[in-house]
Design a protein around this motif. Structure first.
Motif, PDB file in Angstrom:
ATOM      1  N   LEU A 133       4.248  -3.258  14.198  1.00  0.00           N
ATOM      2  CA  LEU A 133       4.323  -2.147  13.255  1.00  0.00           C
ATOM      3  C   LEU A 133       4.228  -2.648  11.817  1.00  0.00           C
ATOM      4  N   VAL A 134       4.924  -3.729  11.516  1.00  0.00           N
ATOM      5  CA  VAL A 134       4.879  -4.279  10.157  1.00  0.00           C
ATOM      6  C   VAL A 134       3.469  -4.750   9.819  1.00  0.00           C
ATOM      7  N   TRP A 135       2.831  -5.443  10.745  1.00  0.00           N
ATOM      8  CA  TRP A 135       1.491  -5.926  10.472  1.00  0.00           C
ATOM      9  C   TRP A 135       0.479  -4.787  10.366  1.00  0.00           C
ATOM     10  N   THR A 136       0.682  -3.708  11.123  1.00  0.00           N
ATOM     11  CA  THR A 136      -0.199  -2.548  11.008  1.00  0.00           C
ATOM     12  C   THR A 136      -0.049  -1.888   9.647  1.00  0.00           C
ATOM     13  N   ILE A 137       1.190  -1.783   9.168  1.00  0.00           N
ATOM     14  CA  ILE A 137       1.410  -1.218   7.835  1.00  0.00           C
ATOM     15  C   ILE A 137       0.732  -2.075   6.772  1.00  0.00           C
ATOM     16  N   VAL A 138       0.864  -3.384   6.904  1.00  0.00           N
ATOM     17  CA  VAL A 138       0.222  -4.283   5.941  1.00  0.00           C
ATOM     18  C   VAL A 138      -1.296  -4.152   5.993  1.00  0.00           C
ATOM     19  N   SER A 139      -1.855  -4.029   7.204  1.00  0.00           N
ATOM     20  CA  SER A 139      -3.308  -3.885   7.344  1.00  0.00           C
ATOM     21  C   SER A 139      -3.794  -2.570   6.764  1.00  0.00           C
ATOM     22  N   GLU A 140      -3.052  -1.493   7.026  1.00  0.00           N
ATOM     23  CA  GLU A 140      -3.448  -0.195   6.468  1.00  0.00           C
ATOM     24  C   GLU A 140      -3.398  -0.213   4.951  1.00  0.00           C
ATOM     25  N   VAL A 141      -2.381  -0.852   4.405  1.00  0.00           N
ATOM     26  CA  VAL A 141      -2.287  -0.936   2.950  1.00  0.00           C
ATOM     27  C   VAL A 141      -3.416  -1.783   2.379  1.00  0.00           C
ATOM     28  N   SER A 142      -3.778  -2.842   3.067  1.00  0.00           N
ATOM     29  CA  SER A 142      -4.856  -3.710   2.587  1.00  0.00           C
ATOM     30  C   SER A 142      -6.198  -3.001   2.610  1.00  0.00           C
ATOM     31  N   GLN A 143      -6.440  -2.164   3.619  1.00  0.00           N
ATOM     32  CA  GLN A 143      -7.705  -1.452   3.708  1.00  0.00           C
ATOM     33  C   GLN A 143      -7.841  -0.384   2.638  1.00  0.00           C
ATOM     34  N   SER A 144      -6.718   0.169   2.211  1.00  0.00           N
ATOM     35  CA  SER A 144      -6.757   1.223   1.201  1.00  0.00           C
ATOM     36  C   SER A 144      -6.426   0.700  -0.190  1.00  0.00           C
ATOM     37  N   SER A 145      -6.690  -0.578  -0.407  1.00  0.00           N
ATOM     38  CA  SER A 145      -6.344  -1.199  -1.690  1.00  0.00           C
ATOM     39  C   SER A 145      -7.476  -1.071  -2.700  1.00  0.00           C
ATOM     40  N   GLY A 146      -7.947   0.151  -2.872  1.00  0.00           N
ATOM     41  CA  GLY A 146      -8.970   0.394  -3.875  1.00  0.00           C
ATOM     42  C   GLY A 146      -8.374   1.101  -5.084  1.00  0.00           C
ATOM     43  N   GLY A 147      -9.175   1.267  -6.109  1.00  0.00           N
ATOM     44  CA  GLY A 147      -8.695   1.962  -7.283  1.00  0.00           C
ATOM     45  C   GLY A 147      -8.484   1.018  -8.452  1.00  0.00           C
ATOM     46  N   SER A 148      -7.498   1.339  -9.266  1.00  0.00           N
ATOM     47  CA  SER A 148      -7.252   0.590 -10.483  1.00  0.00           C
ATOM     48  C   SER A 148      -6.572  -0.739 -10.190  1.00  0.00           C
ATOM     49  N   LEU A 149      -6.514  -1.562 -11.234  1.00  0.00           N
ATOM     50  CA  LEU A 149      -5.876  -2.864 -11.098  1.00  0.00           C
ATOM     51  C   LEU A 149      -4.368  -2.731 -10.904  1.00  0.00           C
ATOM     52  N   PHE A 150      -3.769  -1.736 -11.560  1.00  0.00           N
ATOM     53  CA  PHE A 150      -2.330  -1.537 -11.421  1.00  0.00           C
ATOM     54  C   PHE A 150      -1.957  -1.187  -9.973  1.00  0.00           C
ATOM     55  N   ARG A 151      -2.756  -0.329  -9.352  1.00  0.00           N
ATOM     56  CA  ARG A 151      -2.483   0.031  -7.960  1.00  0.00           C
ATOM     57  C   ARG A 151      -2.653  -1.166  -7.038  1.00  0.00           C
ATOM     58  N   TYR A 152      -3.651  -1.982  -7.324  1.00  0.00           N
ATOM     59  CA  TYR A 152      -3.873  -3.166  -6.500  1.00  0.00           C
ATOM     60  C   TYR A 152      -2.693  -4.129  -6.602  1.00  0.00           C
TER      61      TYR A 152
END
Length: 493
Positions: A133-152
């Motif tokens: 579950l932890v690794w899935t959350i990390v993977s989902e967050v990594s895939q949606s890591s677009g946008g501004s530099l602050f969000r990244y």
């Protein structure tokens, strides 16, 4: 009329009325096949290939609707929740008390012996169960890591904080367990990883891997790496295998390969089909390996590991605990199978099996009067044709046969997947048997911990059985729908 020329007899007319199969097909086929007569001598006539004279029936596939499938994050959360319930049930079975005794003879003031529990062990097990579950959350967050530099930056910080917290909790529990328990008990904590490394990391399917066909769209990271060219592994190869296998355990499966029906006029169609089957076999074996390891891993840490840390003076129902261990393993196995082998993936395997076909080995001396051909790897063989391969006689079973007659893995692949609902029916039978047995045990239970345990586990099993029955009803109607002449079948909804 005496002395006149006699006309041909009826028997001669019947023999010369229609050309024989030897005349149509010939014995010296251009694709390397030969037609054998009763004396096993080939007829010396040239003819076009067998596939040009006897065209196999085109393989038509049913179109199944897109059934809803739980996302990776939702499935991992549900699996983690089920394992927590099962862990709680196991602790009830071990540390229950007779708290309903009258106050004049109090046996215990609480329903559980909380003072006998090792909280560090419970936290360690919880962290190990939450790894996916932890690794899935990390993977989902990594895939949606677009946008501004602050969000990244925020996402990277949150991911590192989550992983750091899990690692710190794991180390903290291990230090406390080392202080309070013997070395033998501590060995049980990492036993699954010690078994996984030699069984899964060293077992690589080398030598049989072929290049992926153009009809199957595989991701680049899914191609197999041949690491078994040398008799011994180099340290770099071992670390690579260990890293890749651990990554597979933590991450979700790669994108599903795409099957495209091969054109019947393509000269290399049989080779492409066999190469596609080899890739699908490797992908299916990898998924089954992941299912078996994670189901056994879950059952080990949920139901077996708490028993290893019970004090010798503590009494618990051994039969009920072992039964709970088996039930947890079966339920985790069915849940992982239904997620990693969805209906669309089983339909993909079914389509490849339909194009692969199967050969039935015949006994020597049978079908001696029927024409027999020499098997060729570049020929698409129709149903009912007899071929000779490796000094054995085989009969084509499928409507479309390109499998290697002596390859047992091809026959096993066709047996497992030529019926698209075989795996789903097996899962339904397993889960239904578990639910019926638990209902029977619930009716006969006389202890409060048994009633509570069965009630909680049954709630989880009902959800799994509902999804399996829903898929079975929809797919049963889809596959029973009569195929039209253009092969469209049931359109996807």
């Amino acid at each position: 009329m005496p002395g006149g020329r006699r006309g041909p007899s009826r028997q001669q007319l019947s023999r010369s009325a229609l050309p024989s199969l030897q005349t149509l097909v010939g014995g010296n086929l251009s694709n390397g096949t030969g037609l054998r007569n009763r004396s096993s001598n080939s007829v010396g006539l040239s003819a076009p290939p067998l596939s040009a004279l006897i065209t196999p029936e085109p393989v038509r596939h049913s179109r199944i609707p897109e059934l809803p499938l739980d996302s990776s994050l939702l499935f991992e959360f549900l699996l983690f929740l089920y394992l927590l319930v099962a862990l709680f049930v196991q602790y009830i079975n071990i540390y229950r008390t007779v708290w309903w005794y009258p106050y004049s003879h109090p046996a215990a003031s609480t329903s559980l012996n909380f003072h006998l529990m090792d909280y560090h062990l419970a936290i360690f097990i919880t962290v190990m169960l939450a790894r996916r579950l932890v690794w899935t959350i990390v993977s989902e967050v990594s895939q949606s890591s677009g946008g501004s530099l602050f969000r990244y930056v925020v996402l990277i910080t949150a991911r590192l904080s989550l992983l750091t917290m899990c690692g710190w909790v794991l180390c903290w529990t291990l230090v406390n367990l080392c202080k309070n328990h013997s070395v033998l008990n501590l060995l049980f904590l990492g036993y699954p990883f010690g078994v996984y490394v030699p069984l899964c990391c060293f077992h690589q399917e080398g030598g049989k891997s072929q290049t992926a066909p153009t009809d199957c769209d595989y991701p680049a990271d899914h191609q197999q790496t041949d690491l078994t060219e040398t008799p011994f592994f180099r340290p770099r190869d071992f670390l690579f295998l260990l890293r890749e296998n651990l990554r597979e355990q933590f991450s979700s499966p790669p994108h599903m390969p795409i099957h495209t029906c091969p054109p019947h006029t393509h000269s290399h169609t049989p080779e492409l089909i066999r190469a596609e089957v080899e890739e699908l076999k490797s992908d299916f074996n990898r998924r089954i390996k992941e299912v078996l390891f994670n189901s056994l891993f879950s059952a080990y840490y949920v139901a077996f590991l708490p028993l290893c840390f019970v004090k010798s003076t503590q009494y618990y129902d051994m039969r009920w605990s072992c039964e709970h261990l088996i039930m947890v393993w079966i339920n985790a196995f069915v849940m992982l199978m239904s997620q990693l082998l969805p209906p669309s993936y089983c339909d993909l395997l079914h389509r490849s099996a339909a194009h692969l076909g199967r050969w039935q080995k015949l006994e020597h001396g049978s079908y001696s009067n029927a024409p027999q051909h020499l098997w060729s790897e570049s020929t698409i063989w129709p149903q009912g044709v007899l071929v000779r391969h490796s000094r054995s006689l085989y009969k084509a079973v499928g409507a479309y046969n390109v499998a290697l007659p002596s390859d047992v893995s091809h026959a096993r692949f066709y047996f497992l997947f030529h019926k698209p609902l075989r795996i789903l029916n097996l899962l339904i039978w397993i889960e239904s048997s578990v639910v019926l047995y638990q209902l029977y045990s619930l009716l006969r239970s006389e202890r409060w911990n048994h009633t509570l345990s069965l009630g909680l586990i049954l709630c989880c099993n009902y959800y799994v059985l509902f999804k399996l029955l829903r898929d079975r009803i929809v797919l049963g109607k889809a596959y029973s729908y009569p195929l039209s002449s253009n092969g469209l079948g049931l359109k996807a909804q």
